[in-house]
Design a protein around this motif. Structure first.
Motif, PDB file in Angstrom:
ATOM      1  N   ALA A  24      53.994 -39.068  18.862  1.00 36.13           N
ATOM      2  CA  ALA A  24      54.755 -37.857  18.543  1.00 36.13           C
ATOM      3  C   ALA A  24      54.283 -37.267  17.222  1.00 36.13           C
ATOM      4  CB  ALA A  24      56.245 -38.182  18.483  1.00 36.13           C
ATOM      5  N   ILE A  27      50.982 -35.536  17.635  1.00 36.61           N
ATOM      6  CA  ILE A  27      51.111 -34.237  18.284  1.00 36.61           C
ATOM      7  C   ILE A  27      51.588 -33.188  17.290  1.00 36.61           C
ATOM      8  CG2 ILE A  27      52.472 -32.946  19.977  1.00 36.61           C
ATOM      9  CD1 ILE A  27      52.427 -35.358  21.770  1.00 36.61           C
ATOM     10  N   LEU A  28      52.500 -33.590  16.415  1.00 32.23           N
ATOM     11  CA  LEU A  28      53.102 -32.599  15.524  1.00 32.23           C
ATOM     12  C   LEU A  28      52.255 -32.249  14.313  1.00 32.23           C
ATOM     13  CD1 LEU A  28      56.805 -33.759  15.622  1.00 32.23           C
ATOM     14  CD2 LEU A  28      55.833 -31.694  16.594  1.00 32.23           C
ATOM     15  N   VAL A  29      51.409 -33.161  13.881  1.00 29.90           N
ATOM     16  CA  VAL A  29      50.706 -32.934  12.607  1.00 29.90           C
ATOM     17  C   VAL A  29      49.886 -31.641  12.544  1.00 29.90           C
ATOM     18  CG1 VAL A  29      48.763 -33.791  11.242  1.00 29.90           C
ATOM     19  CG2 VAL A  29      50.702 -35.258  11.662  1.00 29.90           C
ATOM     20  N   PRO A  30      48.964 -31.389  13.487  1.00 24.63           N
ATOM     21  CA  PRO A  30      48.194 -30.145  13.345  1.00 24.63           C
ATOM     22  C   PRO A  30      49.094 -28.911  13.358  1.00 24.63           C
ATOM     23  CG  PRO A  30      47.186 -31.592  14.961  1.00 24.63           C
ATOM     24  CD  PRO A  30      48.513 -32.176  14.642  1.00 24.63           C
ATOM     25  N   ILE A  31      50.194 -29.001  14.098  1.00 25.93           N
ATOM     26  CA  ILE A  31      51.119 -27.881  14.147  1.00 25.93           C
ATOM     27  C   ILE A  31      51.806 -27.727  12.784  1.00 25.93           C
ATOM     28  CG2 ILE A  31      53.225 -27.008  15.221  1.00 25.93           C
ATOM     29  CD1 ILE A  31      52.403 -28.542  17.745  1.00 25.93           C
ATOM     30  N   TRP A  33      50.739 -28.663  10.003  1.00 26.22           N
ATOM     31  CA  TRP A  33      49.786 -28.269   8.981  1.00 26.22           C
ATOM     32  C   TRP A  33      49.696 -26.749   8.854  1.00 26.22           C
ATOM     33  CZ3 TRP A  33      48.386 -30.847   5.118  1.00 26.22           C
ATOM     34  CH2 TRP A  33      47.252 -30.518   4.375  1.00 26.22           C
TER      35      TRP A  33
END
Lengths: 277, 301, 332
Positions: A24, A27-31, A33
């Protein structure tokens, strides 16, 4: 094994939990960022600060010149909307036909339609570029819509057919026996039942058209530029203006996230790619 | 019955659109691949071979674009990059998606919440994904720098986007990130169709969990997995947006995929004929894969 | 599940009988290890198995939908338990073939499940269960997906097989005929508890409570609510000498075969015929009696017309009395 089965199970459960949590986060990290970059001042970005005072300035800047993101936003919306408005009705009719009727050369037709999906976008765009240039509609929204149809129409037909296949025949046949003509059956019976599927497909296609990059990159230069292509505006001489590009990124991302979450439930239904019958 | 004509009427508009929008360009491209057309020089294309001037013995002129492609080192580089990228991205995407599907398939609020996240990477524009990852890989203020500073100091100084191998890894990573969640959703759907009774029977017969997976779950998943592999391969071969935004083919042409190479030839050097020819070289494996896909999906019926 | 306590004898054929949702399948799955009890212990033999995985409990199960491995041949399906439990390979062929012959699948060993009929698939499931001679057999409504005629045949087969193999069996079903014909003992279940645990004869002839009385028997026992006074059962319209009991509200139960059809005089009560059915071996007549209907089993030559008035005589020895409130049986 010194652990009893029960505590072994608990350990495995915990490990599973950790792995899922990790997924999870990934999945969230690039978003995240991009989201955090959009609210940072340029200085904060260069200093890689984790805690920062958020600012809305970036959004103000991107809507002014020379970026004029609002124009790009309008272009994206109009192009995606037009593509979908043309595609969905035509695709639904065709999908119904493929689903309910036996036609001559049906397989060939359907296979060919699907096969165009698998062709690299460049192959399609080259001739269009030349054609549009010759008739002078390069850099127009119309041109972009025409090219997008090549991408969206086959996909819509395939997806909607999947939904219609899943609707039982009983109600239609009952209506036909009761005396309805085929067209009335389609309008009064099939479409209401297929509506969730059709809407899902429509939103899906909208997302695809909105995110589309290559066609827009080649066909547009100035007036008809869409949001994804607009990202390249933020490459300045000193380097990329990350804070601005992130703000633009939010404009691209967030509406699509909202739409995607809306159709989530119906999503997997048509999405086993036809493999599971 | 009126149905007989109606059904063709229903399909006609859509088929017409597909024909004009997709099939006509395909044919045009094919035709262009046998002509010379450098837009920078002239507005019109010029045939590569004409009977009156060249005669039958020089028919090979017709294929000049294709022959040139075979001699072009940059083209072969693009083939190499594309192959490596495709194999790596397919293997990792399918493997991770399957593993994640197994983890997320059971019920429960936590898993359900995580499952709702899965659609987000798919909804994000691939171009934006390229931007985001490029941002994260920035040597001085990128996320990965901070990450490695803390966890793996030796890697902290690496200039990911400046190193040929690392850059390709970065591009692959962004693609795996893009597709894995979506395929996970597909596989979760596939897992739901595995017969539960057979799984329980295997447990009772004496099989430990991994054996139940190998002997019951996996065979039932095979069709879905196969379709997933084929489709992902096709998407990998086509990939363009991320490369363009993340590395633009660089450093040098270390991450230049075929799609990117074709783009350059057609729209940076305006060599339309050559670009068309190379695209058709790419179309060949695509047709093969499409044929495989069709067999798998349609032969079932 | 609510609360049950059950002790099954070695080599016994025990049937868990009850309507859908009564907890019989859940109970069996707990024995198998597919579900966990929230409280209590499960013993197989003298070993407590609560924490054991299904694979370690040495039970075999036949599923309602057979649970066959779709991608393996019949041979491979039957062989699987042997393979997984590491029985030496040299013995596989012999054991599989022997078992296949026992269930008459000898010539179908190379087929896939999807090529087989329902009855054949069921026998594969059976073979797979018996090939390794487990400690306990569990069967979850194995016959319910078969057509009627096949079901009757398979019942006989199962009974014979169990007797031959002498393996303790727990059998779950909602069909009381299966229960009565196959069981050594029956546990009639209702809403998560055991209503009565007894041999089939006693379940039939000596029900403990209203639920069991009404559930067992086809057609079911007639139940009439009324009251007792001085040894007589009083119901609107008639009274019957029922023998014992203090004066209270009771429900009288009597089976269709213990009622007799007579002419409208010389009877305990009379009513109009509501419907009748010819089953071939008898005639079932339903008679409307004020607000109730009674079903009577008459001789197969008996003919009557709807709306005709008939008389009914009760066999006092076969009247069952139940306390209307507690639903328990009142015994003399």
């Amino acid at each position: 094994m010194s652990m009893s089965n029960r505590s072994r199970k608990k350990l495995l459960d915990f490990l599973q939990f950790l792995v899922i949590l990790l997924a999870a986060i990934i999945i969230l990290v690039p978003i995240y960022w991009i989201v955090s970059g959009a609210f940072k001042q340029q200085v904060d970005i260069f200093q890689l600060k984790l805690l920062f005072t958020p600012t809305l300035d970036n959004f103000k800047i991107i809507f002014k010149s020379p970026y004029n993101l609002f124009d790009k936003l309008v272009n994206s919306t109009l192009v995606a909307l037009s593509t979908v408005m043309i595609t969905i009705p035509l695709a639904t009719l065709a999908a119904y036909s493929f689903s309910r009727f036996r036609m001559k050369a049906e397989k060939v037709m359907f296979v060919t339609i699907l096969a165009t999906q698998f062709v690299p976008a460049v192959v399609i765009v080259l001739p269009f570029f030349i054609l549009f240039r010759d008739i002078g509609i390069l850099d127009t929204r119309l041109a972009l819509v025409l090219v997008n149809l090549s991408l969206i129409m086959p996909f819509a037909i395939w997806m909607i057919k999947g939904f219609i296949d899943g609707i039982p025949l009983d109600t239609e046949e009952a209506a036909l026996v009761d005396g309805s003509g085929r067209i009335q059956v389609v309008l009064n019976v099939v479409i209401p039942m297929a509506l969730p599927g059709v809407i899902t497909a429509g939103i899906f296609c909208f997302i695809l058209a909105w995110n589309e990059f290559l066609f827009a990159l080649i066909i547009t230069t100035n007036k008809a530029v869409t949001l994804p292509v607009g990202l390249s505006l933020f490459h300045a001489e000193e380097g990329v203006l990350w804070h601005l590009i992130s703000a633009a990124g939010i404009m691209i991302m967030l509406p699509m996230f909202v739409l995607a979450t809306l159709i989530q439930k119906h999503f997997v239904q048509g999405m086993t790619m036809g493999a599971v019958r | 019955m009126r149905d007989r004509y109606l059904k063709y009427l229903f399909v006609m508009p859509a088929v017409l659109v597909v024909f004009t929008a997709a099939i006509w360009p395909l044919i045009q491209s094919f035709y262009m691949s046998f002509r010379e057309w450098k837009l920078s020089r002239s507005r019109f294309s010029r045939p590569l071979w004409e009977y009156e001037y060249d005669g039958w013995e020089n028919i090979s002129y017709l294929f000049e674009n294709y022959l040139r492609a075979f001699e072009d080192d940059a083209m072969w580089n693009a083939v190499r990059v594309t192959s490596t990228f495709t194999v790596a991205s397919v293997v990792f995407t399918i493997g991770l998606a399957l593993a994640l599907a197994l983890l997320l398939a059971p019920g429960g609020r936590f898993r359900f919440t995580v499952r709702t996240l899965l659609i987000l990477p798919f909804a994000m524009s691939p171009a934006l994904i390229g931007v985001s990852w490029r941002f994260m890989f920035q040597p001085d203020f990128g996320l990965f720098k901070a990450f490695f500073d803390v966890l793996i100091p030796p890697l902290a100084d690496a200039d990911w986007l400046g190193d040929p191998t690392l850059a390709l890894i970065a591009v692959t990573g962004s693609d795996v990130w893009h597709w894995t969640p979506y395929l996970t959703l597909v596989f979760i759907g596939g897992l739901a169709n595995v017969p539960r009774d057979a799984q329980e029977a295997a447990m009772i017969d004496g099989a430990p969990a991994w054996m139940v997976f190998r002997d019951v779950t996996l065979p039932s998943m095979l069709p879905v997995l196969a379709v997933g592999v084929i489709l992902k391969t096709i998407f990998s071969l086509k990939m363009f947006d991320q490369v363009f935004m993340l590395t633009n083919g660089g450093p040098g042409n270390a991450t230049q995929t075929l799609a990117h190479f074709i783009y350059f030839q057609g729209f940076k050097y305006y060599d339309m004929g050559y670009a068309s020819a190379v695209s058709y070289l790419l179309v060949i494996p695509m047709f093969g894969l499409t044929w495989l896909y069709m067999r798998l999906v349609f032969l079932k019926k | 599940m609510n609360d049950i306590s059950l002790s099954i004898h070695d080599q016994e054929f025990l049937v868990l009988l009850g309507p859908s949702g009564c907890g019989k399948t859940t109970t069996m799955r707990m024995v198998a290890g597919l579900e966990e009890p929230s409280m209590g212990d499960i013993f197989i033999g003298s070993k407590k198995v609560n924490d054991e995985l299904p694979k370690d409990r040495d039970v075999a199960m036949v599923f309602q939908n057979y649970g066959l491995y779709p991608h393996m041949s019949v041979y491979e399906n039957i062989r699987y338990p042997l393979k997984v439990r590491k029985v030496p390979k040299s013995e596989h062929e012999h054991l599989v073939r022997k078992t296949a012959v026992k269930v008459e699948l000898g010539n179908l060993l190379n087929r896939r499940p999807r090529e087989l009929s329902g009855g054949q698939r069921q026998r594969v499931a059976l073979a797979r269960a018996i090939v390794r001679a487990p400690t306990v057999f569990l069967m979850d409504e194995p016959l319910s997906n078969l057509d009627a005629k096949l079901r009757v045949n398979m019942r006989a087969e199962l009974k014979h097989l169990q007797h031959e193999l002498r393996i303790t069996t727990i059998y779950v079903t909602h069909d009381q005929i299966e229960a009565m014909t196959l069981a050594d003992r029956v546990a009639v279940m209702d809403n998560g508890i055991i209503s009565q645990l007894d041999t089939p004869e006693r379940i039939y002839n000596d029900p403990d409570n209203l639920f069991v009385a009404g559930f067992i028997g086809s057609p079911s026992m007639n139940l009439l609510e009324g009251s007792m006074e001085d040894g007589k059962f009083l119901h609107s319209g008639f009274s019957v000498k029922a023998g014992f009991g203090s004066n209270q509200d009771v429900t009288l139960g009597i089976r269709p075969e213990d009622l007799e059809l007579t002419s409208a005089e010389n009877t305990d009560c009379s009513g109009r015929v509501y419907s009748f059915e010819l089953t071939g071996e008898s005639t079932l007549v339903t008679v409307q009696l004020a607000d109730d209907r009674l079903t009577i089993r008459g001789p197969n030559e008996y003919r009557v017309a709807i709306d005709e008035t008939v008389g009914i005589r009760f066999n006092p020895e076969k009247c069952y009395l139940f306390d209307s409130e507690s639903k328990q049986r009142i015994r003399s």
